[in-house]
Scaffold this active site. Structure first.
Site, PDB file in Angstrom:
ATOM      1  N   ARG A  59       9.762   5.321  -3.770  1.00  0.00           N
ATOM      2  CA  ARG A  59      10.236   5.938  -5.007  1.00  0.00           C
ATOM      3  C   ARG A  59      11.626   6.540  -4.840  1.00  0.00           C
ATOM      4  O   ARG A  59      11.999   6.935  -3.744  1.00  0.00           O
ATOM      5  CB  ARG A  59       9.240   6.979  -5.515  1.00  0.00           C
ATOM      6  CG  ARG A  59       8.555   7.851  -4.497  1.00  0.00           C
ATOM      7  CD  ARG A  59       7.668   8.879  -5.196  1.00  0.00           C
ATOM      8  NE  ARG A  59       6.242   8.575  -5.113  1.00  0.00           N
ATOM      9  CZ  ARG A  59       5.423   9.131  -4.226  1.00  0.00           C
ATOM     10  NH1 ARG A  59       5.871  10.009  -3.368  1.00  0.00           N
ATOM     11  NH2 ARG A  59       4.146   8.810  -4.209  1.00  0.00           N
ATOM     12  N   ARG A  63       0.826  -1.211   0.000  1.00  0.00           N
ATOM     13  CA  ARG A  63       0.000   0.000   0.000  1.00  0.00           C
ATOM     14  C   ARG A  63       0.859   1.259   0.000  1.00  0.00           C
ATOM     15  O   ARG A  63       0.420   2.319  -0.384  1.00  0.00           O
ATOM     16  CB  ARG A  63      -0.846   0.054   1.283  1.00  0.00           C
ATOM     17  CG  ARG A  63      -2.171  -0.627   1.238  1.00  0.00           C
ATOM     18  CD  ARG A  63      -2.819  -0.575   2.615  1.00  0.00           C
ATOM     19  NE  ARG A  63      -3.181   0.777   3.051  1.00  0.00           N
ATOM     20  CZ  ARG A  63      -4.249   1.420   2.663  1.00  0.00           C
ATOM     21  NH1 ARG A  63      -5.077   0.862   1.822  1.00  0.00           N
ATOM     22  NH2 ARG A  63      -4.518   2.629   3.100  1.00  0.00           N
ATOM     23  N   ARG A  65      -8.790  -5.371  13.326  1.00  0.00           N
ATOM     24  CA  ARG A  65      -8.026  -4.545  14.246  1.00  0.00           C
ATOM     25  C   ARG A  65      -8.901  -3.347  14.594  1.00  0.00           C
ATOM     26  O   ARG A  65      -9.633  -2.812  13.749  1.00  0.00           O
ATOM     27  CB  ARG A  65      -6.725  -4.041  13.608  1.00  0.00           C
ATOM     28  CG  ARG A  65      -5.716  -5.119  13.363  1.00  0.00           C
ATOM     29  CD  ARG A  65      -5.192  -5.746  14.612  1.00  0.00           C
ATOM     30  NE  ARG A  65      -4.359  -4.829  15.393  1.00  0.00           N
ATOM     31  CZ  ARG A  65      -3.900  -5.108  16.605  1.00  0.00           C
ATOM     32  NH1 ARG A  65      -4.243  -6.246  17.203  1.00  0.00           N
ATOM     33  NH2 ARG A  65      -3.121  -4.254  17.243  1.00  0.00           N
ATOM     34  N   GLU A  83      -3.422   7.963  18.250  1.00  0.00           N
ATOM     35  CA  GLU A  83      -4.101   6.770  17.720  1.00  0.00           C
ATOM     36  C   GLU A  83      -3.440   5.506  18.283  1.00  0.00           C
ATOM     37  O   GLU A  83      -2.247   5.301  18.099  1.00  0.00           O
ATOM     38  CB  GLU A  83      -3.989   6.822  16.197  1.00  0.00           C
ATOM     39  CG  GLU A  83      -4.800   5.793  15.480  1.00  0.00           C
ATOM     40  CD  GLU A  83      -4.780   6.041  13.966  1.00  0.00           C
ATOM     41  OE1 GLU A  83      -4.710   7.208  13.531  1.00  0.00           O
ATOM     42  OE2 GLU A  83      -4.816   5.050  13.232  1.00  0.00           O
ATOM     43  N   ASP A 134     -10.366   2.034   0.551  1.00  0.00           N
ATOM     44  CA  ASP A 134     -10.210   3.486   0.596  1.00  0.00           C
ATOM     45  C   ASP A 134     -11.540   4.100   0.154  1.00  0.00           C
ATOM     46  O   ASP A 134     -12.363   3.445  -0.478  1.00  0.00           O
ATOM     47  CB  ASP A 134      -9.092   3.935  -0.346  1.00  0.00           C
ATOM     48  CG  ASP A 134      -7.708   3.598   0.214  1.00  0.00           C
ATOM     49  OD1 ASP A 134      -7.595   3.478   1.444  1.00  0.00           O
ATOM     50  OD2 ASP A 134      -6.769   3.449  -0.582  1.00  0.00           O
ATOM     51  N   TYR A 185     -10.660  -3.924   3.134  1.00  0.00           N
ATOM     52  CA  TYR A 185     -10.136  -2.622   3.528  1.00  0.00           C
ATOM     53  C   TYR A 185     -10.191  -1.662   2.349  1.00  0.00           C
ATOM     54  O   TYR A 185      -9.312  -1.621   1.510  1.00  0.00           O
ATOM     55  CB  TYR A 185      -8.713  -2.743   4.077  1.00  0.00           C
ATOM     56  CG  TYR A 185      -8.243  -1.415   4.602  1.00  0.00           C
ATOM     57  CD1 TYR A 185      -9.067  -0.662   5.434  1.00  0.00           C
ATOM     58  CD2 TYR A 185      -7.023  -0.883   4.255  1.00  0.00           C
ATOM     59  CE1 TYR A 185      -8.672   0.564   5.906  1.00  0.00           C
ATOM     60  CE2 TYR A 185      -6.619   0.343   4.728  1.00  0.00           C
ATOM     61  CZ  TYR A 185      -7.454   1.063   5.547  1.00  0.00           C
ATOM     62  OH  TYR A 185      -7.061   2.288   6.001  1.00  0.00           O
ATOM     63  N   ARG A 204       0.227   6.964  15.740  1.00  0.00           N
ATOM     64  CA  ARG A 204       0.408   8.284  15.126  1.00  0.00           C
ATOM     65  C   ARG A 204      -0.357   9.353  15.879  1.00  0.00           C
ATOM     66  O   ARG A 204      -1.240   9.050  16.681  1.00  0.00           O
ATOM     67  CB  ARG A 204       0.029   8.295  13.640  1.00  0.00           C
ATOM     68  CG  ARG A 204      -1.251   7.603  13.305  1.00  0.00           C
ATOM     69  CD  ARG A 204      -1.427   7.455  11.775  1.00  0.00           C
ATOM     70  NE  ARG A 204      -2.547   6.560  11.519  1.00  0.00           N
ATOM     71  CZ  ARG A 204      -2.862   6.046  10.345  1.00  0.00           C
ATOM     72  NH1 ARG A 204      -2.144   6.338   9.283  1.00  0.00           N
ATOM     73  NH2 ARG A 204      -3.892   5.243  10.217  1.00  0.00           N
TER      74      ARG A 204
HETATM   75  N1  UDP Z   1       3.695   1.543   7.519  1.00  0.00           N
HETATM   76  C1  UDP Z   1       4.918   1.533   8.163  1.00  0.00           C
HETATM   77  N2  UDP Z   1       5.420   2.693   8.673  1.00  0.00           N
HETATM   78  C2  UDP Z   1       4.763   3.856   8.569  1.00  0.00           C
HETATM   79  C3  UDP Z   1       3.510   3.885   7.901  1.00  0.00           C
HETATM   80  C4  UDP Z   1       3.004   2.706   7.391  1.00  0.00           C
HETATM   81  O1  UDP Z   1       5.530   0.509   8.286  1.00  0.00           O
HETATM   82  O2  UDP Z   1       5.258   4.881   9.070  1.00  0.00           O
HETATM   83  C5  UDP Z   1       3.152   0.273   6.979  1.00  0.00           C
HETATM   84  C6  UDP Z   1       2.359  -0.494   8.011  1.00  0.00           C
HETATM   85  O3  UDP Z   1       2.624  -1.873   7.806  1.00  0.00           O
HETATM   86  C7  UDP Z   1       0.932  -0.172   7.670  1.00  0.00           C
HETATM   87  C8  UDP Z   1       0.966  -0.021   6.157  1.00  0.00           C
HETATM   88  O4  UDP Z   1       2.268   0.504   5.907  1.00  0.00           O
HETATM   89  O5  UDP Z   1       0.063  -1.175   8.082  1.00  0.00           O
HETATM   90  C9  UDP Z   1      -0.118   0.875   5.589  1.00  0.00           C
HETATM   91  O6  UDP Z   1      -0.096   2.098   6.285  1.00  0.00           O
HETATM   92  P1  UDP Z   1      -1.056   3.322   5.968  1.00  0.00           P
HETATM   93  O7  UDP Z   1      -0.673   4.388   6.943  1.00  0.00           O
HETATM   94  O8  UDP Z   1      -1.000   3.643   4.535  1.00  0.00           O
HETATM   95  O9  UDP Z   1      -2.483   2.751   6.292  1.00  0.00           O
HETATM   96  P2  UDP Z   1      -3.740   3.476   6.934  1.00  0.00           P
HETATM   97  O10 UDP Z   1      -3.783   2.959   8.321  1.00  0.00           O
HETATM   98  O11 UDP Z   1      -3.513   4.940   6.878  1.00  0.00           O
HETATM   99  O12 UDP Z   1      -4.859   3.024   6.107  1.00  0.00           O
END
Ligand code: UDP
Length: 366
Positions: free
Chosen positions: A175, A171, A248, A299, A349, A347, A279
């Site tokens: 880059r 996800r 979760r 969170e 978006d 899941y 976060r």
């Molecule tokens: N992830 C990570 N570090 C970060 C942010 C995301 O390792 O700082 C990984 C983590 O495995 C997470 C996945 O990327 O489950 C998707 O994160 P994202 O924040 O895109 O998902 P959201 O919870 O915002 O849908």
């Protein structure tokens, strides 16, 4: 029968369907067990700041039809998601890009970054990544994995990275250019004035009952409409008779602070395992707020149990197979259909929710 449709769940999926059904002249009743509409995209105005009550929602899509659709119900600003990752006192840009690598290793060029990553994984011989750890290591090397992925992911999912599927990390863009835009999509922004108005406008003309739990009034409510769209948890609809699907859950600690700028960014990820939250969201920055105060949400990720808010479906083999069994059961229904994140155990978006809802409308309302 008073209504053509009963829609269970006033979130985005149900609201798009209700709107389209009304466009076709259908009479619609929408019920939701929460005291407000809009499901998890609910934003609440608190002292002039739109608070994302169920976590940060950033709209992004490459689907022009969806972008034009949602823009009919709100004007979007030009917010671009560029989260910061904080590992102890080190700050890095996300997603993983040249800014991240240059800060991590003091290098400047893509070739230098790629060489470091190659050297860090040379002895691991990963050809086909079997799990999230191997996938992450092969993409970004050991340093980025240890500092920015391992702790965060294990907090978020409550399992070791070696036991998680590789697709979760896919996800997240990677880059080798200096670009901190988290998403690769063509269109992105936050609705000026929040998300709730979008659902409010979608539901205009429908009868809406809030704080109304369908499962506690199943018979009475079902008898009020010809057909039903159920957007709640599919296993709960069937009284968990085949087993319980896992999720979760997330808990938010929201606080108003007497400062105009707490962290300088809407989203800061705390990637160290020792910090209990994943976060901190500072809501005003989604709309470039100029208030003299601020509101933040910490969170915390947790294992879901019955009664908690389900957030992320745990799409492992066991749960996907169980969902498939429920889906077969649902196929046998004559007047109930299922959809949305909870109904489809997916899941989604927001743009995918809208696209799926419109596809469902094409089928159901033809
Ligand atoms: N992830 C990570 N570090 C970060 C942010 C995301 O390792 O700082 C990984 C983590 O495995 C997470 C996945 O990327 O489950 C998707 O994160 P994202 O924040 O895109 O998902 P959201 O919870 O915002 O849908």
């Amino acid at each position: 029968m008073k209504y053509d449709y009963l829609v269970v769940g006033a979130g985005l999926y149900g609201a798009v369907f209700a709107h389209e059904a009304m466009q076709k002249g259908k009479k619609v009743l929408v019920v939701d067990k929460r005291p407000h509409i809009a499901g998890n995209i609910y934003t609440e105005d608190v002292d002039g700041i739109r608070v994302h009550r169920y976590g940060a929602h950033i709209f992004h899509t490459s689907d022009r039809r969806v972008w034009e659709y949602v823009n009919r119900f709100a004007e979007f600003n030009n917010y671009i998601n560029s989260p910061i990752a904080r590992y102890h006192d080190e700050l890095y840009n996300l997603p993983f890009n040249m800014n991240t690598f240059s800060k991590m290793w003091g290098i400047a060029t893509p070739d230098e970054a790629k060489k470091i990553i190659r050297d860090q994984i040379a002895d691991l011989n990963i050809t086909e990544p079997k799990n999230l750890e191997e996938q992450a290591l092969s993409l970004v090397g050991r340093d980025v994995y240890e500092k920015l992925i391992k702790g965060y992911t294990e907090k978020q999912w409550g399992r070791p990275c070696t036991e998680l599927p590789a697709f979760i990390i896919r996800r997240l863009p990677l880059r080798f250019v200096y670009d901190n835009n988290y998403f690769n999509d063509r269109y992105q922004g936050i609705p000026i004035g929040g998300y709730t108005q979008i659902v409010e406008k979608l539901l205009a003309g429908a009868d809406v009952r809030l704080a109304c739990d369908f499962l506690k009034n199943r018979e009475a409510l079902s008898s009020m409409a010809d057909r039903i769209l159920y957007t709640g948890q599919i296993d709960q609809y069937y009284d968990y008779r085949l087993g319980v699907l896992e999720y979760r859950s997330v808990r938010f600690e929201t606080e108003e602070l007497d400062t105009d700028n707490f962290q300088g960014n809407a989203v800061v990820n705390y990637t160290a395992r020792e910090v209990p939250y994943t976060r901190i969201i500072e809501h005003k920055h989604f709309e470039f707020g100029k208030q003299d105060h601020t509101i933040i949400s910490r969170e915390y990720s947790s294992e879901w149990k019955k009664g908690d808010e389900p957030y992320y479906p745990v799409n492992n083999a066991r749960n996907n197979a169980l969902y498939e069994e429920y889906r077969k059961l649902a196929e046998g229904e004559t007047r109930v259909r299922f959809g949305g994140r909870l109904g489809a155990y997916k899941y989604y978006d927001m743009d995918k929710v809208i696209a799926a809802a419109l596809a469902f409308c094409d089928d159901e309302l033809k």
